[in-house]
Design an enzyme around this catalytic site. Structure first.
Site, PDB file in Angstrom:
ATOM      1  N   ASP A  15       0.817  -1.226   0.000  1.00 43.49           N
ATOM      2  CA  ASP A  15       0.000   0.000   0.000  1.00 43.49           C
ATOM      3  C   ASP A  15       0.844   1.266   0.000  1.00 43.49           C
ATOM      4  O   ASP A  15       0.449   2.284   0.576  1.00 43.49           O
ATOM      5  CB  ASP A  15      -0.968   0.004   1.203  1.00 43.49           C
ATOM      6  CG  ASP A  15      -1.764  -1.274   1.282  1.00 43.49           C
ATOM      7  OD1 ASP A  15      -2.208  -1.738   0.230  1.00 43.49           O
ATOM      8  OD2 ASP A  15      -1.920  -1.815   2.388  1.00 43.49           O
ATOM      9  N   LYS A  18       2.134   2.213  -5.202  1.00 42.35           N
ATOM     10  CA  LYS A  18       2.878   1.752  -6.385  1.00 42.35           C
ATOM     11  C   LYS A  18       2.104   2.032  -7.671  1.00 42.35           C
ATOM     12  O   LYS A  18       2.683   2.406  -8.678  1.00 42.35           O
ATOM     13  CB  LYS A  18       3.168   0.251  -6.267  1.00 42.35           C
ATOM     14  CG  LYS A  18       4.102  -0.100  -5.131  1.00 42.35           C
ATOM     15  CD  LYS A  18       4.321  -1.592  -5.008  1.00 42.35           C
ATOM     16  CE  LYS A  18       3.137  -2.352  -4.461  1.00 42.35           C
ATOM     17  NZ  LYS A  18       2.775  -2.045  -3.074  1.00 42.35           N
ATOM     18  N   GLY A  42      -4.099  -4.406  -4.511  1.00 42.66           N
ATOM     19  CA  GLY A  42      -5.069  -3.395  -4.935  1.00 42.66           C
ATOM     20  C   GLY A  42      -4.298  -2.147  -5.309  1.00 42.66           C
ATOM     21  O   GLY A  42      -3.853  -1.419  -4.437  1.00 42.66           O
ATOM     22  N   HIS A  43      -4.070  -1.941  -6.595  1.00 41.67           N
ATOM     23  CA  HIS A  43      -3.284  -0.788  -7.034  1.00 41.67           C
ATOM     24  C   HIS A  43      -4.219   0.320  -7.518  1.00 41.67           C
ATOM     25  O   HIS A  43      -4.978   0.138  -8.463  1.00 41.67           O
ATOM     26  CB  HIS A  43      -2.288  -1.208  -8.129  1.00 41.67           C
ATOM     27  CG  HIS A  43      -1.223  -2.122  -7.593  1.00 41.67           C
ATOM     28  ND1 HIS A  43      -0.282  -2.729  -8.370  1.00 41.67           N
ATOM     29  CD2 HIS A  43      -0.944  -2.502  -6.317  1.00 41.67           C
ATOM     30  CE1 HIS A  43       0.521  -3.460  -7.595  1.00 41.67           C
ATOM     31  NE2 HIS A  43       0.124  -3.337  -6.352  1.00 41.67           N
ATOM     32  N   GLN A 224       2.382  -5.864  -3.124  1.00 41.02           N
ATOM     33  CA  GLN A 224       2.739  -5.918  -1.692  1.00 41.02           C
ATOM     34  C   GLN A 224       4.068  -5.172  -1.445  1.00 41.02           C
ATOM     35  O   GLN A 224       4.332  -4.205  -2.135  1.00 41.02           O
ATOM     36  CB  GLN A 224       2.790  -7.367  -1.176  1.00 41.02           C
ATOM     37  CG  GLN A 224       1.425  -8.053  -1.140  1.00 41.02           C
ATOM     38  CD  GLN A 224       1.002  -8.686  -2.445  1.00 41.02           C
ATOM     39  OE1 GLN A 224       1.793  -9.319  -3.125  1.00 41.02           O
ATOM     40  NE2 GLN A 224      -0.237  -8.515  -2.830  1.00 41.02           N
TER      41      GLN A 224
HETATM   42  P1  IMP Z   1      -2.246 -12.816   1.567  1.00 43.80           P
HETATM   43  O1  IMP Z   1      -1.310 -12.191   0.603  1.00 43.80           O
HETATM   44  O2  IMP Z   1      -3.698 -12.628   1.209  1.00 43.80           O
HETATM   45  O3  IMP Z   1      -1.903 -14.248   1.857  1.00 43.80           O
HETATM   46  O4  IMP Z   1      -2.064 -12.051   2.979  1.00 43.80           O
HETATM   47  C1  IMP Z   1      -0.860 -12.146   3.721  1.00 43.80           C
HETATM   48  C2  IMP Z   1      -0.502 -10.809   4.359  1.00 43.80           C
HETATM   49  O5  IMP Z   1      -0.182  -9.883   3.336  1.00 43.80           O
HETATM   50  C3  IMP Z   1      -1.650 -10.167   5.154  1.00 43.80           C
HETATM   51  O6  IMP Z   1      -1.102  -9.434   6.227  1.00 43.80           O
HETATM   52  C4  IMP Z   1      -2.270  -9.204   4.158  1.00 43.80           C
HETATM   53  O7  IMP Z   1      -2.937  -8.138   4.792  1.00 43.80           O
HETATM   54  C5  IMP Z   1      -1.015  -8.729   3.450  1.00 43.80           C
HETATM   55  N1  IMP Z   1      -1.271  -8.252   2.101  1.00 43.80           N
HETATM   56  C6  IMP Z   1      -1.529  -8.982   0.996  1.00 43.80           C
HETATM   57  N2  IMP Z   1      -1.708  -8.199  -0.075  1.00 43.80           N
HETATM   58  C7  IMP Z   1      -1.547  -6.942   0.355  1.00 43.80           C
HETATM   59  C8  IMP Z   1      -1.582  -5.668  -0.301  1.00 43.80           C
HETATM   60  O8  IMP Z   1      -1.772  -5.548  -1.517  1.00 43.80           O
HETATM   61  N3  IMP Z   1      -1.359  -4.590   0.493  1.00 43.80           N
HETATM   62  C9  IMP Z   1      -1.097  -4.696   1.811  1.00 43.80           C
HETATM   63  N4  IMP Z   1      -1.045  -5.847   2.459  1.00 43.80           N
HETATM   64  C10 IMP Z   1      -1.267  -6.966   1.740  1.00 43.80           C
END
Ligand code: IMP
Length: 424
Positions: A15, A18, A42-43, A224
């Site tokens: 977040d 990017k 989520g971009h 991420q």
């Molecule tokens: P997962 O990627 O859904 O398995 O989640 C694993 C961890 O990564 C969790 O803490 C999510 O909140 C975090 N996470 C996954 N995608 C994002 C993102 O796009 N932005 C921020 N945190 C993310």
């Protein structure tokens, strides 16, 4: 100008903004390629006041003529991809001949999402997005995964799907949802969706390397952030892929010697969603103010993000792992109204001061941040495009960050819009 291959990746817990920077830089490239993650990302991109959120398709799609590649390192929820393509069409973007999907990418099936939810109900909750990301990567490394190229032989595809479902029914015997899965239905639905996206499938590693040979420039877009990296992040509170720049090679097939630069994206403060250590998290009014002004809610799940001051110990570590050659600082405008701004320069761990980012999350949980205090700039950044016109307090904050991490801040985003940017 010679062609270039750049990696763009987040240096915090995701977040960082990017999407906006990829959109901004896209005109300098011919191709933008996503290298890891899936629809957990989520971009957000704001163009002419209109907000667009992308989950799988690279953020270069809003720049005419750019080819958008979804690399082998991603995990694909085909129905989410189809929805995104349809939404783009409604928004007037024609994706035809603009998107390429790697035939080596792994596919997320409905059972992956069910397992994600089951795992999250256990004691060691991670706070995932429940998009099936972890379970899909689990299958990839367990060599049970199903890739896009498996869809070209339906007999083998059916066999793989039914074997996986059978295995899951045994493993998760108490899950009514998994036990009610029918391989024929899962197979039928997957094949139907695939037919709608199959025209985008390609051998993207061959395509990308041939385009480099042809003199094209490529931007490799990470999702991420470094602190969520499966190897270098705050394990086990991480995502299941490598958002750091190394992941750009394995996630696209572009070799390391072809990468020219690494653009690290960092927010002027820190946020985190989900569980896990967060040394500079704020529990006071300042944290609430950042969340409110920065509109810190997840672009994928809508969850409120935890907010805190900038953590320079973590940032320096992330710059090292990523090999960041330049930085983009985002959302500094959110801090415009603060009397004082703080940035963490050390951790106090059991009474000992350190600037080393601990590798163990249990140790990081005990770290107390030691801050440097800065005078706030108390001035709207809106409309400023010349660095020299910035308030001296803000310039001091910028210089301190640059000296601390030893990387130049080349881009300073001053608002969500495409044009709200200072380039140095
Ligand atoms: P997962 O990627 O859904 O398995 O989640 C694993 C961890 O990564 C969790 O803490 C999510 O909140 C975090 N996470 C996954 N995608 C994002 C993102 O796009 N932005 C921020 N945190 C993310």
């Amino acid at each position: 100008m010679a062609n270039k291959v750049s990696v763009l990746s987040g240096l915090q817990w995701g977040d960082e903004g990017k999407g906006k920077i990829v959109d901004l830089l896209s005109p300098e490239y011919d191709i933008v390629a996503r290298y890891q993650g899936g629809a957990n990302a989520g971009h957000t991109i704001v163009i002419n006041g209109k907000k667009h959120v992308l989950h799988l398709i690279p953020s270069g799609i809003f720049t005419q003529g750019i080819i958008c590649v979804i690399g082998n390192g991603t995990v694909l929820d085909l129905s989410a991809l189809l929805e995104e393509i349809d939404l783009l069409k409604i928004e007037g973007i024609d994706p035809e001949n603009r998107i390429l999907i790697s035939d080596n990418a792994h596919v997320i099936f409905p059972y992956h999402k069910i397992i994600d939810v089951i795992n999250e109900s256990e004691k060691n909750k991670i706070g995932t997005t429940k998009r099936g990301i972890g379970p899909a990567y689990f299958d990839k490394y367990a060599r049970r995964g199903i890739r896009i190229n498996d869809f070209y032989d339906e007999t083998i595809l059916f066999e793989k799907i039914s074997n996986n479902i059978e295995f899951l029914k045994k493993t998760f015997a108490s899950s009514a949802e998994l036990n009610s899965l029918n391989a024929d239905i899962v197979f039928g639905e997957a094949v139907k969706i695939f037919k709608n996206v199959s025209r985008f499938v390609s051998n993207t590693q061959v395509y990308l390397n041939s385009q480099i040979k042809n003199g094209k420039s490529i931007l490799l877009e990470g999702a991420q952030g470094a602190l969520l990296d499966v190897d270098f992040g705050t394990y086990p509170y991480i995502t299941s892929s490598n958002p750091t720049s190394g992941g750009a090679c394995t996630g696209t097939g572009i070799p390391p010697n072809k990468i020219n630069d690494v653009i690290g994206i960092v927010k002027a403060y820190t946020t985190r969603v989900g569980e896990g250590p967060f040394p500079t998290e704020l529990f006071d009014e300042a944290g609430k103010k950042i969340a409110q002004i920065g509109n810190e809610f997840g672009a994928t799940t809508g969850r409120p993000r935890k907010c805190g001051w900038l953590d320079l110990v973590a940032l320096r570590y992330a710059c090292m792992i990523d090999g960041a050659t330049e930085l983009a600082l985002t959302k500094s405008d959110v801090l415009s109204d603060f009397e004082y701004i703080f940035a963490c320069t050390h951790y106090d761990i059991n009474g000992k001061l350190t600037q080393e980012f601990p590798t163990n999350s249990n140790v990081l949980k005990t770290a107390k941040p030691v801050y440097k205090k800065f005078l706030g700039w108390k001035l709207s950044l809106s409309g400023i495009s010349d660095f020299n016109k910035l308030d001296s307090a803000f310039k001091e904050y910028i210089k301190f960050i640059e000296d601390f991490v030893e990387v130049k801040i080349k881009y300073i985003s001053t608002g969500p819009g495409r044009d709200e940017i200072i380039i140095r």
